[in-house]
Design an enzyme around this catalytic site. Structure first.
Site, mmCIF file in Angstrom:
data_model
loop_
_atom_site.group_PDB
_atom_site.id
_atom_site.type_symbol
_atom_site.label_atom_id
_atom_site.label_comp_id
_atom_site.label_asym_id
_atom_site.label_seq_id
_atom_site.Cartn_x
_atom_site.Cartn_y
_atom_site.Cartn_z
ATOM 1 N N GLU A 237 20.391 8.610 -27.353
ATOM 2 C CA GLU A 237 21.607 8.759 -26.535
ATOM 3 C C GLU A 237 21.298 8.872 -25.042
ATOM 4 O O GLU A 237 21.906 9.666 -24.317
ATOM 5 C CB GLU A 237 22.450 9.948 -27.014
ATOM 6 C CG GLU A 237 23.127 9.697 -28.348
ATOM 7 C CD GLU A 237 24.234 10.699 -28.662
ATOM 8 O OE1 GLU A 237 24.757 11.347 -27.730
ATOM 9 O OE2 GLU A 237 24.588 10.818 -29.853
ATOM 10 N N GLU A 273 29.851 -1.631 -16.539
ATOM 11 C CA GLU A 273 30.032 -0.981 -17.830
ATOM 12 C C GLU A 273 28.700 -0.806 -18.556
ATOM 13 O O GLU A 273 28.487 0.172 -19.279
ATOM 14 C CB GLU A 273 30.986 -1.790 -18.706
ATOM 15 C CG GLU A 273 32.427 -1.844 -18.210
ATOM 16 C CD GLU A 273 32.615 -2.859 -17.100
ATOM 17 O OE1 GLU A 273 31.667 -3.662 -16.860
ATOM 18 O OE2 GLU A 273 33.687 -2.848 -16.462
ATOM 19 N N HIS A 356 18.235 5.458 -33.836
ATOM 20 C CA HIS A 356 19.445 6.274 -33.880
ATOM 21 C C HIS A 356 20.379 5.648 -34.903
ATOM 22 O O HIS A 356 20.916 4.564 -34.690
ATOM 23 C CB HIS A 356 20.112 6.332 -32.504
ATOM 24 C CG HIS A 356 21.192 7.363 -32.416
ATOM 25 N ND1 HIS A 356 22.010 7.501 -31.323
ATOM 26 C CD2 HIS A 356 21.594 8.331 -33.288
ATOM 27 C CE1 HIS A 356 22.861 8.491 -31.522
ATOM 28 N NE2 HIS A 356 22.624 9.008 -32.719
ATOM 29 N N PRO A 361 30.083 10.473 -41.204
ATOM 30 C CA PRO A 361 29.857 10.750 -42.634
ATOM 31 C C PRO A 361 30.628 9.817 -43.553
ATOM 32 O O PRO A 361 30.259 9.663 -44.722
ATOM 33 C CB PRO A 361 30.344 12.202 -42.794
ATOM 34 C CG PRO A 361 30.307 12.782 -41.421
ATOM 35 C CD PRO A 361 30.610 11.658 -40.489
ATOM 36 N N ASP A 410 17.118 10.093 -34.588
ATOM 37 C CA ASP A 410 18.258 10.869 -35.057
ATOM 38 C C ASP A 410 18.865 10.078 -36.209
ATOM 39 O O ASP A 410 19.541 9.076 -36.006
ATOM 40 C CB ASP A 410 19.275 11.051 -33.926
ATOM 41 C CG ASP A 410 20.477 11.885 -34.362
ATOM 42 O OD1 ASP A 410 20.573 12.212 -35.556
ATOM 43 O OD2 ASP A 410 21.339 12.180 -33.506
ATOM 44 N N ASN A 412 20.990 11.296 -38.471
ATOM 45 C CA ASN A 412 22.310 11.799 -38.861
ATOM 46 C C ASN A 412 22.391 12.022 -40.370
ATOM 47 O O ASN A 412 23.352 11.613 -41.028
ATOM 48 C CB ASN A 412 23.410 10.845 -38.385
ATOM 49 C CG ASN A 412 23.758 11.055 -36.927
ATOM 50 O OD1 ASN A 412 24.105 12.161 -36.505
ATOM 51 N ND2 ASN A 412 23.640 10.006 -36.131
#
Length: 435
Positions: A237, A273, A356, A361, A410, A412
């Protein structure tokens, strides 16, 4: 309870008595709400042991104080203390973080404990008819007054630096050098720095606004990184702009270099952006490692190349633009155990991967597929580079490729999840040490 399922008190505060027929039939009651109304001046201490309650109505009484023990009612969602004679509130009310509704109307409150700011799930706060200071009432009576007032209280509660520092993170020693053969000694740190655009009050309502500010957070993050002084640093991130203008600049001064790639969506964006798109970064200490090659794994692109007519899988994975980054490093002399002669030590490479995985969920299948694709790409990259490193090698298990892999990220996922079990099951197929 999600905020969108909030139930107004008019619809919720209903009850009925069981009929004789229901009692005779053995029907049981399940009561989660308690109402005590009258001219009550004190309540029994036993009340605070009823921690199954989700609603407590103590309005229209003569209570002059609420004891701190009320915080034992940890499952309470609705608390009505209106129309009493309260002049103050216990700070422990701020520990009742499950509360959705707190009614304090028509009391004698002249101040609010700052700890109320911790009630980040609160939807309705009733303060009418209290002689509160004008500055608090101005905030409260404005649009979205409850949330603005809670933010004000929370920000003032922890103004400045925190008084309690988080515990020091212990290092995990994964292996120790063998004295009988040359070995490399290095450390790795993995950290999701939480991209600025995701650090919102909507997601982190329990956190003061000043602590969510990127200028404040990035200093603490960099201090943490530098103090740990790891040889390899894997970050997730990381905003594109922050990588080039902050992390890379700061860490180069500390003797690091790095590789970075933003999420796949950056390719479709304009320059302005694109700089706010987050991605994965790998930093390495240049006194111990040099960069040989870097490789990007874009999960949606890998899925497209391997869909094989499975449109359902493709539709689920294609919209998630998570990535993984691989850095092929060569160990320098500073990484080798000094007890051995560096001149006799063969050239040694190291694969470092940082990924990542999707967060939601509800998309467990996508997480699993992304991890499967990641491991497949790691194996493919390892075999190609092992063959290139040793041209005479066929890449089979008998050749025993010597490029070990460090996998960070990560994911998750919980430690006991099947997704992490899947990663462990790939150790044998990678044909090299995996940490």
């Amino acid at each position: 309870m999600p905020k969108e399922k909030y139930e107004s008190s008019k619809d919720r505060r209903q009850h009925r008595i069981l009929t004789p027929e229901e009692v005779a039939a053995g029907k049981k009651t399940k009561w989660e709400a308690l109402e005590i109304t009258g001219t009550i001046r004190n309540v029994s201490p036993r009340l605070w042991n009823l921690n199954h309650l989700t609603a407590l109505y103590l309005n229209d009484n003569c209570l002059q104080r609420v004891p701190a023990e009320i915080c034992r009612l940890t499952n309470l969602l609705y608390l009505d203390l209106s129309a009493n004679k309260l002049r103050s509130l216990p700070a422990e009310l701020g520990d009742m973080v499950s509360l959705r509704e707190l009614l304090l109307n028509y009391n004698h409150l002249r101040a609010l404990p700052l700890e109320l700011g911790r009630l980040f799930q609160l939807i309705m706060l009733g303060l009418k008819g209290n002689p509160l200071p004008s500055d608090l009432l101005t905030i409260y009576e404005d649009g979205n007054g409850t949330q603005r007032l809670l933010t004000q209280l929370l920000d003032n509660l922890h103004a400045g630096s925190p008084t309690v520092m988080p515990p020091v993170r212990p290092w995990l020693h994964l292996a120790h050098p063998e004295r009988s053969k040359p070995g490399a000694i290095f450390s790795l740190m993995c950290y999701n720095v939480l991209c600025d655009k995701y650090a919102t009050r909507q997601l982190y309502g329990y956190c003061p606004s000043w602590a969510l500010d990127w200028e404040y957070r990035r200093k603490g993050i960099m201090d943490e990184i530098i103090n740990n002084s790891a040889d390899i640093i894997c970050l997730q991130e990381v905003e594109t702009e922050q990588y080039f203008n902050f992390f890379l600049l700061q860490l180069k001064q500390q003797g690091y270099d790095g590789v970075f790639s933003p999420k796949s969506r950056a390719k479709t964006m304009g320059e302005h952006e694109r700089k706010h798109v987050d991605g994965c970064a790998i930093f390495f200490r240049t006194s111990k490692f040099s960069l040989v090659k870097e490789h990007l794994v874009e999960f949606n692109q890998v899925a497209m190349a391997n869909a094989e007519g499975c449109e359902d899988m493709l539709n689920r994975v294609m919209t998630k633009d998570n990535i993984g980054v691989i850095a092929l490093l060569e160990m320098r002399e500073g990484c080798i155990d000094p007890s051995f002669n560096s001149e006799s030590t063969p050239r040694q490479l190291l694969m470092v991967a940082n990924a990542h995985i999707h967060w939601d969920p509800e998309f467990c299948d996508v997480k699993l597929i992304q991890i499967m694709m990641l491991m497949k790409e790691l194996k493919k990259f390892q075999e190609e580079e092992s063959h290139s490193f040793r041209p005479g090698s066929s890449g089979s298990q008998n050749d025993q490729p010597a490029i070990p892999l460090l996998l960070a990220g990560d994911f998750n996922s919980l430690p006991e999840s099947g997704r992490l079990y899947l990663i462990g099951s790939f150790k044998s197929s990678l044909n090299a040490p995996l940490q």
